[in-house]
Design a protein around this motif. Sequence first.
Motif, PDB file in Angstrom:
ATOM      1  N   GLY A   1       0.726  -0.923   0.087  1.00  0.00           N
ATOM      2  CA  GLY A   1      -0.054   0.317   0.019  1.00  0.00           C
ATOM      3  C   GLY A   1       0.591   0.840  -0.230  1.00  0.00           C
ATOM      4  N   LEU A   2       2.020   1.308  -0.013  1.00  0.00           N
ATOM      5  CA  LEU A   2       2.961   2.594  -0.666  1.00  0.00           C
ATOM      6  C   LEU A   2       2.473   2.909  -1.873  1.00  0.00           C
ATOM      7  CD1 LEU A   2       5.855   1.209   1.246  1.00  0.00           C
ATOM      8  CD2 LEU A   2       3.902   2.276   2.154  1.00  0.00           C
ATOM      9  N   SER A   3       2.456   2.828  -2.324  1.00  0.00           N
ATOM     10  CA  SER A   3       2.348   3.025  -4.103  1.00  0.00           C
ATOM     11  C   SER A   3       0.824   2.821  -4.836  1.00  0.00           C
ATOM     12  CB  SER A   3       3.754   3.173  -4.418  1.00  0.00           C
ATOM     13  OG  SER A   3       3.601   1.671  -5.479  1.00  0.00           O
ATOM     14  N   LYS A   4       0.194   2.923  -3.934  1.00  0.00           N
ATOM     15  CA  LYS A   4      -0.934   2.693  -4.226  1.00  0.00           C
ATOM     16  C   LYS A   4      -1.811   3.677  -5.344  1.00  0.00           C
ATOM     17  CE  LYS A   4      -3.777   3.990   0.359  1.00  0.00           C
ATOM     18  NZ  LYS A   4      -4.649   3.939   0.779  1.00  0.00           N
ATOM     19  N   ASP A   5      -1.484   4.776  -4.933  1.00  0.00           N
ATOM     20  CA  ASP A   5      -1.960   5.364  -5.793  1.00  0.00           C
ATOM     21  C   ASP A   5      -1.057   6.482  -7.149  1.00  0.00           C
ATOM     22  OD1 ASP A   5      -3.979   5.933  -4.784  1.00  0.00           O
ATOM     23  OD2 ASP A   5      -3.126   7.182  -3.606  1.00  0.00           O
ATOM     24  N   PHE A   6       0.185   5.402  -7.419  1.00  0.00           N
ATOM     25  CA  PHE A   6       1.181   5.722  -8.457  1.00  0.00           C
ATOM     26  C   PHE A   6       1.165   4.532  -9.738  1.00  0.00           C
ATOM     27  CE2 PHE A   6       5.525   5.945 -10.467  1.00  0.00           C
ATOM     28  CZ  PHE A   6       5.535   7.355 -10.576  1.00  0.00           C
ATOM     29  N   GLN A   7       0.998   5.014 -10.764  1.00  0.00           N
ATOM     30  CA  GLN A   7       1.149   4.172 -11.420  1.00  0.00           C
ATOM     31  C   GLN A   7       2.920   3.859 -12.635  1.00  0.00           C
ATOM     32  OE1 GLN A   7      -1.760   2.447 -13.204  1.00  0.00           O
ATOM     33  NE2 GLN A   7      -2.573   3.432 -11.521  1.00  0.00           N
ATOM     34  N   PHE A   8       3.314   2.991 -12.337  1.00  0.00           N
ATOM     35  CA  PHE A   8       4.452   1.885 -13.125  1.00  0.00           C
ATOM     36  C   PHE A   8       4.240   2.016 -14.486  1.00  0.00           C
ATOM     37  CE2 PHE A   8       4.482   1.605  -8.305  1.00  0.00           C
ATOM     38  CZ  PHE A   8       5.864   1.975  -8.058  1.00  0.00           C
ATOM     39  N   THR A   9       4.764   2.730 -15.436  1.00  0.00           N
ATOM     40  CA  THR A   9       4.630   2.513 -16.919  1.00  0.00           C
ATOM     41  C   THR A   9       5.873   2.075 -17.032  1.00  0.00           C
ATOM     42  OG1 THR A   9       5.225   4.591 -16.585  1.00  0.00           O
ATOM     43  CG2 THR A   9       3.196   3.935 -16.913  1.00  0.00           C
ATOM     44  N   GLU A  10       6.241   1.511 -17.619  1.00  0.00           N
ATOM     45  CA  GLU A  10       7.381   0.588 -18.745  1.00  0.00           C
ATOM     46  C   GLU A  10       8.639   1.206 -18.326  1.00  0.00           C
ATOM     47  OE1 GLU A  10       7.885  -2.406 -18.837  1.00  0.00           O
ATOM     48  OE2 GLU A  10       5.794  -2.628 -18.096  1.00  0.00           O
ATOM     49  N   PRO A  11       8.072   3.342 -19.293  1.00  0.00           N
ATOM     50  CA  PRO A  11       9.460   3.802 -18.863  1.00  0.00           C
ATOM     51  C   PRO A  11      10.056   4.299 -17.657  1.00  0.00           C
ATOM     52  CG  PRO A  11       7.854   4.342 -20.805  1.00  0.00           C
ATOM     53  CD  PRO A  11       6.750   3.002 -19.587  1.00  0.00           C
TER      54      PRO A  11
END
Length: 615
Positions: A420-430
């Motif tokens: 739950g530390l990065s639940k609001d962040f989207q990790f894209t391929e770049p």
Amino acid sequence: MLWQIFGFLIISVVTSNTVTDAAATNQVDPKQFVADASTRYYKLYNQIAEETYSSTDDEDFNTIFTKLATVKRIAAELVQISEEASEYNLESIRDVQVKAALQNLRRVGELFVLGEEYFSSVLINFAALKELSTDKDIEPYLGGANMKDQDDSPLAYYPDIQKIFQQSNDSDELKYYWESWREKNLVWSSINFYTIIEAFQNAAKILDMSVLEFWFRCYNNKEFLKEMEKVMEDIKPAYKQLHAFIRNELHKKYGGSVVNPRGPIPDHLFQQVREQAWQANSVIEPYFSKASLPPYDTFVAHFEPRSMIDAAENFYKSLGLTELPSEFFDKQLKEQDESAESGDCRADIFDLTPYVYMKYCKKVEFRKFLQTHGYLGRVHYAREKRNLPSYFFPSYDLEYPVGEAVILSASTPKHLQTIGLSKDFQFTEPILMNRLFRMGIHTMLNIPLYFVHTKVMNDLLNGTVEIERINKHYWELMEKYAGVEPPSDRPENAIDFPYSFYLDMEENHQTKKFVSEVLGYQFYRSFCQQSQHRGSLHNCDFYGNVAIGNSLKSMMSLGSSKPWHETLEKVLGKNSTLSGEALLEYYNPMLDWLKAKNRETKVKIGWNASQKKIL
């Protein structure tokens, strides 16, 4: 810190395994001798804990004197144990474990066998080399665009000059500090370093063993350096691709008068690239912007320093490892006295297996969050091997790669989302490639340095190279394995090692770092295979996998009771030698990108001989 110096002394005592009564001789049954020695260890541990770790006033000279007196008394007992254990004829002993215990006991004298020379000279030499990085004795560089705004106070390498390497894009400024620090410390570093080399050679003679056996004692493997060389061969093609890309970017930035597009990379810029790996001015900034990296520090901003430790402990608990007792948190865990603002503070670990004391840094940031996962690996390792006889407590330093493997898992986007530390962040391929590239620069550029530093000590100690030509030999190795040259012609009587070479030299820190990095990736890949991970290796999270925890416990519980490779088999299976294959698989997406980019720019892969001279 003086606390760290005395920590080394006591750690030497503890990892030397044990102490026994002076009355024990070869008249005593060897099995009884070994048992008595192990029992005394536990009594000694309590005394050490009370008289060292309980005090936090490092500037109290009465306390310091008491510590030194205690260490001297213990040292005398250790030397006597070495002598007593040596009186047993190992050929006549049938019990394999008793024989192994006696072999270990023969070594417990360590550098203490040097007697008063150790306390009056060698210990001071170790401390002096560590202080080379913190003495404020370097005049500031007064050139460049910001000359009017510069402070003219003398600088220390750490943290002052290191910060400059992290921020500056002025090649002349970096070259100035690279040369000034080495020239300022030439005499002092040479005297102390050479004295320490002689100390290791003399101690090995007294203990009647080869100096390399004494130096590499943790691994107890005559083929160990060959395994390290094999890793260098494994990663060589990939390293050359990364080297070619970085050299080309530096050439575009600084021009041909500073960087030869077909030659080695000047060392001051090689250091700049490593220090700036996670900075906005990294060489990969035109391709992968720091601004697009995840807001890592924001992920952990809500933590208190102690709650970061709790979060790391949750990882180990999820693997089924035994929960740390309240005694650890109440008595063995302390907050550092230093302010969290004072440089890059790191936790102090005081390993007194079966217990580990820890002074933790109060700074809250993502890097500390990950480091804490690594630190607790040492604590858990100590608990898992606590039921062994004390002479098997040393564990080939495997607690470090265990910590590295956990860090690799805990840093993945998958894990950060799971807890739950990065639940609001989207990790894209770049973004994933950006993260991977910066990790790769840090890891792949440091491994050759750890190897070169290990090889320098190996060749110097065993007489392959004379001490008078060590600087020339050093640069030959740097060119061969790292593709790096000095910024300018260098004198042969100089000693151009970086400050990191001297850190924790008594513990063979550079070899330990090499093994930790390489085995960390091997452990990590093995755990990911065991968890049947699918997809890119660099986003594998084995959090919550009890089967992996069981594999870890089976290795940890062995300590050094089994040979090095047999111990590694508990995690790696039959293919338990050091290998660079796991690291290459982890960074495969980055390497594919590099190969395509290097083909596009038509850069030279590899490097010509350096034109810099060692005069």
